[in-house]
Write a protein that holds these residues in place. Structure first.
Motif, short mmCIF file in Angstrom:
data_model
loop_
_atom_site.label_atom_id
_atom_site.label_comp_id
_atom_site.label_asym_id
_atom_site.label_seq_id
_atom_site.Cartn_x
_atom_site.Cartn_y
_atom_site.Cartn_z
N LEU A 222 25.00 23.39 4.82
CA LEU A 222 26.44 23.62 4.66
C LEU A 222 26.77 24.07 3.25
O LEU A 222 27.55 25.00 3.03
CB LEU A 222 27.20 22.32 4.98
CG LEU A 222 28.67 22.46 5.40
CD1 LEU A 222 28.77 23.21 6.72
CD2 LEU A 222 29.30 21.09 5.52
N THR A 223 26.16 23.44 2.26
CA THR A 223 26.40 23.78 0.85
C THR A 223 25.90 25.19 0.55
O THR A 223 26.56 25.95 -0.15
CB THR A 223 25.70 22.76 -0.08
OG1 THR A 223 26.20 21.45 0.21
CG2 THR A 223 25.97 23.07 -1.54
N TRP A 224 24.74 25.56 1.11
CA TRP A 224 24.16 26.88 0.85
C TRP A 224 25.09 27.98 1.37
O TRP A 224 25.24 29.03 0.74
CB TRP A 224 22.80 26.99 1.51
CG TRP A 224 22.01 28.17 1.01
CD1 TRP A 224 21.09 28.18 0.01
CD2 TRP A 224 22.10 29.53 1.48
NE1 TRP A 224 20.59 29.45 -0.17
CE2 TRP A 224 21.19 30.30 0.71
CE3 TRP A 224 22.84 30.17 2.47
CZ2 TRP A 224 21.00 31.66 0.91
CZ3 TRP A 224 22.67 31.53 2.66
CH2 TRP A 224 21.75 32.26 1.89
N VAL A 225 25.73 27.76 2.52
CA VAL A 225 26.55 28.81 3.13
C VAL A 225 27.90 28.96 2.44
O VAL A 225 28.33 30.08 2.12
CB VAL A 225 26.77 28.52 4.64
CG1 VAL A 225 27.79 29.48 5.24
CG2 VAL A 225 25.46 28.64 5.39
N TYR A 226 28.59 27.84 2.17
CA TYR A 226 30.00 27.94 1.79
C TYR A 226 30.29 27.81 0.30
O TYR A 226 31.21 28.46 -0.20
CB TYR A 226 30.82 26.87 2.54
CG TYR A 226 30.91 27.17 4.01
CD1 TYR A 226 31.68 28.22 4.49
CD2 TYR A 226 30.20 26.42 4.93
CE1 TYR A 226 31.75 28.52 5.83
CE2 TYR A 226 30.26 26.70 6.29
CZ TYR A 226 31.04 27.75 6.73
OH TYR A 226 31.10 28.03 8.06
N PHE A 227 29.55 27.00 -0.41
CA PHE A 227 29.95 26.73 -1.79
C PHE A 227 29.25 27.65 -2.77
O PHE A 227 28.46 27.25 -3.61
CB PHE A 227 29.73 25.25 -2.12
CG PHE A 227 30.50 24.35 -1.20
CD1 PHE A 227 31.86 24.58 -0.98
CD2 PHE A 227 29.88 23.33 -0.51
CE1 PHE A 227 32.58 23.78 -0.12
CE2 PHE A 227 30.60 22.53 0.36
CZ PHE A 227 31.95 22.75 0.56
N ARG A 228 29.56 28.92 -2.60
CA ARG A 228 29.06 29.96 -3.48
C ARG A 228 30.10 31.07 -3.49
O ARG A 228 30.92 31.17 -2.58
CB ARG A 228 27.71 30.48 -2.97
CG ARG A 228 27.77 31.01 -1.56
CD ARG A 228 26.41 31.20 -0.95
NE ARG A 228 25.59 32.01 -1.80
CZ ARG A 228 24.28 32.20 -1.59
NH1 ARG A 228 23.73 31.62 -0.55
NH2 ARG A 228 23.57 32.95 -2.40
N PRO A 229 30.10 31.95 -4.51
CA PRO A 229 31.10 33.02 -4.57
C PRO A 229 31.01 33.94 -3.36
O PRO A 229 29.92 34.20 -2.84
CB PRO A 229 30.74 33.77 -5.86
CG PRO A 229 29.95 32.80 -6.66
CD PRO A 229 29.22 31.95 -5.68
N LEU A 230 32.17 34.43 -2.91
CA LEU A 230 32.20 35.34 -1.75
C LEU A 230 31.39 36.60 -2.03
O LEU A 230 30.74 37.14 -1.14
CB LEU A 230 33.66 35.71 -1.43
CG LEU A 230 33.90 36.64 -0.24
CD1 LEU A 230 33.35 36.03 1.04
CD2 LEU A 230 35.39 36.94 -0.10
#
Length: 308
Positions: free
Chosen positions: A255-263
């Protein structure tokens, strides 16, 4: 972009996991198999808990709710994905896309909150064993489960509302197998700054808040277990947490790898692969993780088989 180039989008095209025709049948069979295992495995967990009186404890009440959330979580995306593999249009309506986004976020958040509640259950069981039944009463368990549902729906409502405000151009092709936040934001013609801000603030608070609660619970658990004099006692206490920790690591890692990064750094191809991990693979593994590593569940299963 000039307003004259914007169009009203009535539907989207889900491009799927792969556009290679050779891979369609193997993908269909693999995803169908995982979906069947997921549904049957989680349904079995729920049925076993309901039909076994000595499993009417807070831990298994939470586990049965987690299994139901897993069934709903996968059913939000996988059936449509399987249908689209052999569809010539691969279309999903605009309203259907928003509905899929809503329920996907809702059940993902519900799993997030339930994992935190289950960590609290382990904390009370190990750190306050004599007060376990007086603290985790049936009323408190019901209230915590209800709170998980309410918070999950509010969280989903916020992000779906923000997604509904976006404007989409003539190119309505979503490079994904379902209506996920980042792929939708990628094809939007309007500013997604508010959406990104809410993902990185409210989303971080919801996900990392629950994760921080889990970490704090296990910090107290480890402290309590280390004070147990016998090695056997330490192992017995830690073994009751193994299943939960395994699910937590897989769920929050992906979950962290997919969402909590810049678009801007979001990779569609890598995003699809990792999303399959937490939308299909993890819910499929949960029943095995909790049954194979749990003596109570294995014993209940043996008694259930003998009654057949």
């Amino acid at each position: 972009m000039d307003n004259s180039s914007w169009t009203s989008v009535s539907h989207f095209v889900l491009l799927g996991i792969s556009t290679n025709p050779v891979e369609q049948i193997p993908l269909f069979l693999l995803c169908l198999l995982m979906y069947i295992i997921n549904i049957s495995g989680n349904f079995f967990i729920v049925t076993l808990i309901i039909s076994t009186s000595h499993l009417y404890t807070p831990m298994y009440i939470f586990l049965s709710n987690l299994a139901l959330a897993d069934i709903c979580f996968t059913s939000t995306t996988v059936p449509k994905m399987l249908q689209n593999i052999f569809s010539s249009t691969k279309v999903i309506s605009y309203v259907g896309c928003l509905a899929q986004t809503y329920f996907f976020i809702c059940f993902a958040a519900m799993e997030n909150f339930l994992l935190a509640v289950m960590a609290y259950d382990r904390y009370i069981a190990i750190c306050h064993p004599l007060r376990y039944s007086s603290i985790l009463t049936e009323m408190l368990c019901s209230q915590m489960v209800a709170l998980c549902h309410v918070l999950s729906h509010l969280h989903a409502l916020l992000h779906t509302f923000l997604m509904g405000r976006l404007i989409f151009c003539a190119d309505n092709r979503i490079p994904h197998f379902f209506c996920n936040l980042y792929p939708l934001m990628k094809i939007s013609c309007s500013s997604t700054q508010l959406n990104t801000l809410m993902i990185h603030t409210e989303g971080v608070i919801v996900i990392n808040g629950a994760l921080a609660f889990i970490i704090a619970s296990y910090a107290f658990i480890i402290s309590a277990v280390l004070r147990i004099p016998s090695a056997n006692g330490k192992w017995r206490s830690f073994s009751t947490c193994g299943s939960h920790l395994t699910v937590v690591a897989i769920f929050y890692g992906t979950l962290t790898w997919v969402y909590f990064r810049p678009l801007s750094s979001y990779s569609v191809v890598k995003g699809r692969i990792v999303t399959v991990m937490y939308t299909v693979v993890t819910p499929m593994l949960n029943p095995f993780i909790y049954s194979l590593r749990n003596g109570d569940v294995k014993e209940a299963f043996r008694k259930w088989v003998r009654r057949l």
